[in-house]
Design a protein around this motif. Structure first.
Motif, short mmCIF file in Angstrom:
data_model
loop_
_atom_site.label_atom_id
_atom_site.label_comp_id
_atom_site.label_asym_id
_atom_site.label_seq_id
_atom_site.Cartn_x
_atom_site.Cartn_y
_atom_site.Cartn_z
N ALA A 138 0.68 -1.13 -0.07
CA ALA A 138 0.14 -0.17 0.16
C ALA A 138 0.68 1.33 -0.09
CB ALA A 138 -0.87 0.00 1.17
N ASP A 139 0.55 2.14 -0.94
CA ASP A 139 1.40 3.29 -0.96
C ASP A 139 0.26 4.75 -1.11
OD1 ASP A 139 3.72 4.83 -0.83
OD2 ASP A 139 4.53 4.02 -2.87
N SER A 140 0.87 5.73 -0.51
CA SER A 140 0.24 6.91 -0.62
C SER A 140 0.77 7.50 -1.73
CB SER A 140 0.42 8.01 0.62
OG SER A 140 0.06 7.17 1.67
N PRO A 141 -0.33 8.28 -2.78
CA PRO A 141 0.17 9.35 -3.84
C PRO A 141 1.27 10.49 -3.39
CG PRO A 141 -2.06 9.58 -3.12
CD PRO A 141 -1.47 8.52 -2.26
N GLY A 142 2.00 10.83 -4.37
CA GLY A 142 2.54 11.84 -4.11
C GLY A 142 4.06 11.66 -3.95
N ALA A 143 4.66 12.50 -3.11
CA ALA A 143 6.05 12.47 -2.90
C ALA A 143 6.55 11.33 -1.94
CB ALA A 143 6.42 13.65 -2.23
N ARG A 144 7.83 11.30 -1.56
CA ARG A 144 8.19 10.22 -0.66
C ARG A 144 7.31 9.94 0.78
NH1 ARG A 144 14.63 11.51 0.37
NH2 ARG A 144 15.07 9.34 -0.44
N PRO A 145 7.26 8.86 1.12
CA PRO A 145 6.62 8.32 2.48
C PRO A 145 7.06 9.31 3.63
CG PRO A 145 7.47 6.68 1.91
CD PRO A 145 7.78 7.50 0.67
N GLU A 146 6.41 9.47 4.81
CA GLU A 146 6.74 10.10 5.86
C GLU A 146 7.02 8.99 6.81
OE1 GLU A 146 4.48 13.75 7.06
OE2 GLU A 146 3.31 12.91 5.64
N VAL A 147 6.30 7.82 6.65
CA VAL A 147 6.66 6.76 7.40
C VAL A 147 6.15 5.41 6.51
CG1 VAL A 147 3.92 6.51 8.14
CG2 VAL A 147 5.80 5.68 9.42
N ILE A 148 7.34 4.47 6.75
CA ILE A 148 7.17 3.16 6.28
C ILE A 148 6.79 1.92 7.42
CG2 ILE A 148 8.42 1.25 4.80
CD1 ILE A 148 10.22 3.53 3.68
#
Length: 183
Positions: A138-148
């Protein structure tokens, strides 16, 4: 104590020596009894399949005697052994697809007894990621994730829930499933 269960795994080892695709199954907590058969399969490069259930790291319906918290780490550390911990029914199918391609390695499938949800693969990544060992579920759209967030097996549904909660709060999160640490 069910000593007959580990013996079925030893039988699977001997069947594998005849170059047949053999499997044995029991509770994950009994993998200690089967360790010699598992280790021999790895040393002899036999493609034996060991299926273990009740892999939950939490205290499940069967209580602490079926809580194999150290078995997963010890099996993943065994040279020549492939250890997979699928998160849902779709991943179990793809784990079997991967395991059936192995010709010189035994494999462990650590399966849950818990009523885990089957992930909506139109919303989350395909279960084909199992063959990669670990994949972005699962990933969020946009820039780099804030948390993995990383999990395997029965804990993956918790990562998916946390991902959705964080996303609703505007936090870019990525959920990874580490099915296997050694592909």
């Amino acid at each position: 104590m069910a000593l007959g269960r580990p013996n079925s795994l030893k039988t699977a080892l001997n069947t594998g020596k005849a170059k047949l695709r053999a499997f044995g199954a029991t509770f994950f907590i009994f993998s200690d009894y089967a360790r010699p058969a598992i280790r021999l399969s790895a040393l002899m490069e036999l493609p034996t399949i060991f299926i273990f259930t009740h892999e939950a790291m939490g205290d499940g319906e069967d209580g602490p005697t079926h809580q194999p918290v150290e078995q997963l780490v010890s099996l993943r550390a065994m040279p020549g052994l492939v250890t997979l911990r699928p998160a849902d029914a779709n991943e179990v199918v793809d784990a079997f697809r991967y395991v059936m391609q192995l010709r010189h390695q035994p494999a462990v499938l650590a399966l849950s007894r818990q009523p885990l949800p089957t992930l909506d693969r139109s919303k989350y990544a395909s279960a084909r990621g199992v063959a990669q060992g670990a994949y972005v579920l699962a990933d969020s759209p946009g820039a780099r994730p804030e948390v993995i967030l990383i999990a395997s097996g029965s804990e993956v549904s918790l990562v998916v829930q946390a991902h959705e909660t964080l996303r609703a709060e505007g936090i870019r999160a990525r959920g990874l499933h580490a099915v296997l640490g050694d592909i």
